[in-house]
Design a protein around this motif. Sequence first.
Motif, PDB file in Angstrom:
ATOM      1  N   UNK A  47       1.499  -0.941   0.075  1.00  0.00           N
ATOM      2  CA  UNK A  47       0.404  -0.038  -0.303  1.00  0.00           C
ATOM      3  C   UNK A  47       0.772   1.580  -0.139  1.00  0.00           C
ATOM      4  N   UNK A  48       1.930   1.110   0.517  1.00  0.00           N
ATOM      5  CA  UNK A  48       2.644   2.203   0.853  1.00  0.00           C
ATOM      6  C   UNK A  48       3.437   2.362  -0.310  1.00  0.00           C
ATOM      7  N   UNK A  49       3.896   1.782  -0.879  1.00  0.00           N
ATOM      8  CA  UNK A  49       4.844   1.380  -2.392  1.00  0.00           C
ATOM      9  C   UNK A  49       3.407   2.431  -3.634  1.00  0.00           C
ATOM     10  N   UNK A  50       2.478   1.529  -3.651  1.00  0.00           N
ATOM     11  CA  UNK A  50       1.377   2.239  -4.174  1.00  0.00           C
ATOM     12  C   UNK A  50       1.069   3.502  -4.131  1.00  0.00           C
TER      13      UNK A  50
ATOM     14  N   UNK B  31      12.117   3.923   6.879  1.00  0.00           N
ATOM     15  CA  UNK B  31      12.297   4.555   5.966  1.00  0.00           C
ATOM     16  C   UNK B  31      11.944   4.780   4.507  1.00  0.00           C
ATOM     17  N   UNK B  32      10.842   3.857   4.238  1.00  0.00           N
ATOM     18  CA  UNK B  32       9.217   3.640   3.308  1.00  0.00           C
ATOM     19  C   UNK B  32       8.926   5.352   3.786  1.00  0.00           C
ATOM     20  N   UNK B  33       8.614   5.439   4.706  1.00  0.00           N
ATOM     21  CA  UNK B  33       7.332   6.359   4.889  1.00  0.00           C
ATOM     22  C   UNK B  33       8.022   7.605   4.655  1.00  0.00           C
ATOM     23  N   UNK B  34       9.626   7.916   5.362  1.00  0.00           N
ATOM     24  CA  UNK B  34      10.559   9.033   5.460  1.00  0.00           C
ATOM     25  C   UNK B  34      10.480   9.033   3.659  1.00  0.00           C
ATOM     26  N   UNK B  35      10.660   7.882   3.390  1.00  0.00           N
ATOM     27  CA  UNK B  35      11.806   8.495   1.506  1.00  0.00           C
ATOM     28  C   UNK B  35      11.020   8.512   0.623  1.00  0.00           C
ATOM     29  N   UNK B  36       9.478   7.817   0.833  1.00  0.00           N
ATOM     30  CA  UNK B  36       8.182   8.879   0.010  1.00  0.00           C
ATOM     31  C   UNK B  36       7.985  10.175   0.320  1.00  0.00           C
ATOM     32  N   UNK B  37       7.892  10.613   1.555  1.00  0.00           N
ATOM     33  CA  UNK B  37       7.846  11.784   1.741  1.00  0.00           C
ATOM     34  C   UNK B  37       8.831  12.565   1.298  1.00  0.00           C
TER      35      UNK B  37
ATOM     36  N   UNK C 183      14.185   8.672  -3.067  1.00  0.00           N
ATOM     37  CA  UNK C 183      13.599   7.677  -4.013  1.00  0.00           C
ATOM     38  C   UNK C 183      14.648   5.492  -3.545  1.00  0.00           C
ATOM     39  N   UNK C 184      15.483   6.014  -3.740  1.00  0.00           N
ATOM     40  CA  UNK C 184      16.580   5.074  -2.765  1.00  0.00           C
ATOM     41  C   UNK C 184      16.802   4.912  -1.240  1.00  0.00           C
ATOM     42  N   UNK C 185      16.041   5.509  -0.963  1.00  0.00           N
ATOM     43  CA  UNK C 185      15.929   5.775   1.047  1.00  0.00           C
ATOM     44  C   UNK C 185      14.629   4.641   0.747  1.00  0.00           C
ATOM     45  N   UNK C 186      13.443   5.082   0.050  1.00  0.00           N
ATOM     46  CA  UNK C 186      12.489   4.959  -0.258  1.00  0.00           C
ATOM     47  C   UNK C 186      12.226   2.661  -0.145  1.00  0.00           C
ATOM     48  N   UNK C 187      13.437   2.747  -1.382  1.00  0.00           N
ATOM     49  CA  UNK C 187      13.153   1.576  -2.163  1.00  0.00           C
ATOM     50  C   UNK C 187      14.220   0.359  -1.274  1.00  0.00           C
ATOM     51  N   UNK C 188      15.253   1.046   0.107  1.00  0.00           N
ATOM     52  CA  UNK C 188      15.818   0.594   1.015  1.00  0.00           C
ATOM     53  C   UNK C 188      14.661   0.077   2.096  1.00  0.00           C
TER      54      UNK C 188
ATOM     55  N   UNK D  19      14.513  -7.491  -2.561  1.00  0.00           N
ATOM     56  CA  UNK D  19      16.064  -7.372  -2.896  1.00  0.00           C
ATOM     57  C   UNK D  19      16.073  -7.323  -4.402  1.00  0.00           C
ATOM     58  N   UNK D  20      15.635  -7.763  -5.060  1.00  0.00           N
ATOM     59  CA  UNK D  20      16.638  -8.036  -6.660  1.00  0.00           C
ATOM     60  C   UNK D  20      15.697  -5.951  -6.939  1.00  0.00           C
ATOM     61  N   UNK D  21      14.683  -5.312  -6.251  1.00  0.00           N
ATOM     62  CA  UNK D  21      14.313  -4.997  -6.984  1.00  0.00           C
ATOM     63  C   UNK D  21      15.092  -4.147  -6.694  1.00  0.00           C
ATOM     64  N   UNK D  22      15.465  -3.227  -4.904  1.00  0.00           N
ATOM     65  CA  UNK D  22      16.115  -2.716  -4.607  1.00  0.00           C
ATOM     66  C   UNK D  22      17.781  -2.054  -5.464  1.00  0.00           C
TER      67      UNK D  22
END
Length: 204
Positions: A7-10, A87-93, A135-140, A152-155
Amino acid sequence: MALTALLIYLAWLALAFGVRTWVQWRRTGDTGFRGANLPRGSVQWWARLMFTAALLAGVAGPAAEMAGLAAVGALDTPAVRGTGLVLALLGALATLAAQRSMGASWRVGVDESEHTTLVTTGAFALVRNPVFTAMMITAVGLAAMVPNVVSLAALLLTFGAIELQVRVVEEPYLLRTHGEAYGRYAATVGRFLPGLGRLGQARR
């Protein structure tokens, strides 16, 4: 956690690319997307292909966990997954904030014939590529939330695509387009992290 990651990713994709594109079009009459007909096999073509694969793998990772794919054992801990959520939330923002800093100069891809304003203020005063950093922070973060082999492949694909796009496509373009101004800027501001990845000297 897999459903939360999905959901975060989408939501991130919808805001960072869908809504941002609409805002850009409303303000400028231009979507900001470049390189619709890239030469097959060009560096920018490969970077876009890798990024597209990363986006698909980013969806597939959480979906695979929900379907029963096991996480990588050493990474499957509450601490790793919880840190990933933060990290995902911070990276997205941060992605949205960095895009906002670009204003009308926001672009996806490079058009060699185009001359946009060189943005060096806001987030760009800290690093030269704050959108990519975010974007890299979000991906991590997303990979840590769902630490299976697909995520991990996506990263890896995300990092590879960004490195290729920035180092081989965008930086040479900016040097050709803005010359000494970009050279001075790049000599004092880091590529993805403050102080790291600065160009050795201003180029004329």
